[in-house]
Write an enzyme that holds these catalytic residues in place. Sequence first.
Site, PDB file in Angstrom:
ATOM      1  N   ASP A 118       2.776 -16.193   5.650  1.00  0.00           N
ATOM      2  CA  ASP A 118       2.289 -17.347   5.491  1.00  0.00           C
ATOM      3  C   ASP A 118       2.547 -17.785   4.008  1.00  0.00           C
ATOM      4  OD1 ASP A 118       2.298 -17.941   8.256  1.00  0.00           O
ATOM      5  OD2 ASP A 118       0.107 -17.706   8.162  1.00  0.00           O
ATOM      6  N   PRO A 147       1.068  -1.156  -0.114  1.00  0.00           N
ATOM      7  CA  PRO A 147       0.085   0.121   0.076  1.00  0.00           C
ATOM      8  C   PRO A 147       1.058   1.291   0.098  1.00  0.00           C
ATOM      9  CG  PRO A 147      -0.385  -1.172   2.208  1.00  0.00           C
ATOM     10  CD  PRO A 147       0.573  -2.226   1.148  1.00  0.00           C
ATOM     11  N   ASN A 148       0.250   2.252  -0.869  1.00  0.00           N
ATOM     12  CA  ASN A 148       0.878   3.508  -0.838  1.00  0.00           C
ATOM     13  C   ASN A 148       2.052   3.738  -1.677  1.00  0.00           C
ATOM     14  OD1 ASN A 148      -1.155   4.893   0.729  1.00  0.00           O
ATOM     15  ND2 ASN A 148      -0.356   3.604   2.439  1.00  0.00           N
ATOM     16  N   GLU A 163      13.284  -8.756   0.803  1.00  0.00           N
ATOM     17  CA  GLU A 163      12.333  -7.567   1.193  1.00  0.00           C
ATOM     18  C   GLU A 163      13.296  -6.486   0.883  1.00  0.00           C
ATOM     19  OE1 GLU A 163      12.271  -7.956   5.412  1.00  0.00           O
ATOM     20  OE2 GLU A 163      10.764  -6.678   5.489  1.00  0.00           O
ATOM     21  N   TYR A 190      10.699   9.301   1.649  1.00  0.00           N
ATOM     22  CA  TYR A 190      10.783   8.326   0.622  1.00  0.00           C
ATOM     23  C   TYR A 190      11.484   9.091  -0.823  1.00  0.00           C
ATOM     24  CZ  TYR A 190       7.771   5.745   3.524  1.00  0.00           C
ATOM     25  OH  TYR A 190       7.080   5.153   4.453  1.00  0.00           O
ATOM     26  N   ARG A 215      13.241   4.569  12.118  1.00  0.00           N
ATOM     27  CA  ARG A 215      12.101   4.999  12.323  1.00  0.00           C
ATOM     28  C   ARG A 215      11.252   4.848  13.796  1.00  0.00           C
ATOM     29  NH1 ARG A 215       9.168   4.991   6.633  1.00  0.00           N
ATOM     30  NH2 ARG A 215       7.733   6.626   7.860  1.00  0.00           N
ATOM     31  N   ARG A 267       4.168  11.422  -1.819  1.00  0.00           N
ATOM     32  CA  ARG A 267       4.047  10.806  -0.353  1.00  0.00           C
ATOM     33  C   ARG A 267       5.454  11.209   0.425  1.00  0.00           C
ATOM     34  NH1 ARG A 267       4.934   4.530   1.113  1.00  0.00           N
ATOM     35  NH2 ARG A 267       3.843   4.840   3.390  1.00  0.00           N
ATOM     36  N   HIS A 295      12.940  -2.106   1.749  1.00  0.00           N
ATOM     37  CA  HIS A 295      12.249  -1.093   2.132  1.00  0.00           C
ATOM     38  C   HIS A 295      12.957   0.199   1.725  1.00  0.00           C
ATOM     39  CE1 HIS A 295       9.700  -3.120   4.489  1.00  0.00           C
ATOM     40  NE2 HIS A 295      10.690  -3.817   5.061  1.00  0.00           N
ATOM     41  N   ASN A 331       8.363  -5.204  -1.115  1.00  0.00           N
ATOM     42  CA  ASN A 331       8.195  -4.289  -0.306  1.00  0.00           C
ATOM     43  C   ASN A 331       6.608  -4.241   0.119  1.00  0.00           C
ATOM     44  OD1 ASN A 331       8.045  -1.953   1.348  1.00  0.00           O
ATOM     45  ND2 ASN A 331       8.724  -0.567  -0.223  1.00  0.00           N
ATOM     46  N   ARG A 361       7.860   0.014  13.577  1.00  0.00           N
ATOM     47  CA  ARG A 361       8.225  -0.489  12.286  1.00  0.00           C
ATOM     48  C   ARG A 361       9.427  -1.249  12.433  1.00  0.00           C
ATOM     49  NH1 ARG A 361       5.697   3.361   8.359  1.00  0.00           N
ATOM     50  NH2 ARG A 361       5.231   5.073   9.326  1.00  0.00           N
ATOM     51  N   ALA A 375       3.285  -0.870   4.588  1.00  0.00           N
ATOM     52  CA  ALA A 375       2.582  -1.146   5.933  1.00  0.00           C
ATOM     53  C   ALA A 375       2.481  -2.681   6.315  1.00  0.00           C
ATOM     54  CB  ALA A 375       1.685  -0.041   6.216  1.00  0.00           C
TER      55      ALA A 375
END
Length: 143
Positions: A86, A9-10, A97, A22, A106, A17, A99, A73, A110, A76
Amino acid sequence: MNILVLNGPNINMLGIREPGIYSKQTFQDLLQLLEDTAQKEGITLEQYQSNHEGSLVDKIQAAYGKFDGIVINPAAYTHTSVAILDALKAVAIPAVEVHISNVDAREPFRQISYPGLYCEKTIKGQGLDGYRQAIVYLKEKYG
Ligand code: DQA
């Protein structure tokens, strides 16, 4: 080699944003970086972004037997989603992963990553280049 890049999301709001966190680079810039990286590394790549947890779970399930690596990524959902963890465990596809921001520096909420418990590597705080690094890592190890 076929890699699936998933964004939560986002992430589609990049550029608008919180640019102080970011950067001003846009989602379109990210799509371009992914395309350029795929071409340079000689791999095929599919990108999928969703604001919905279940859609991300569906996409991970559908990756079974089709993709050799996942770059994710979860945004949230990183900090809440046992369902994404899972799903990654279910398909057992090597995953990294990413970010964009340095989540370590942060808020306390998080600091936990559920999908990260499955991923073999986490790249954080490298901006959009983190996606390129993740793809190169998967290619060097599994390509
Ligand atoms: C993020 C970090 C998350 O904490 C946040 O919720 C995001 C983006 C990152 O790329 O830095 O949406 O995953």
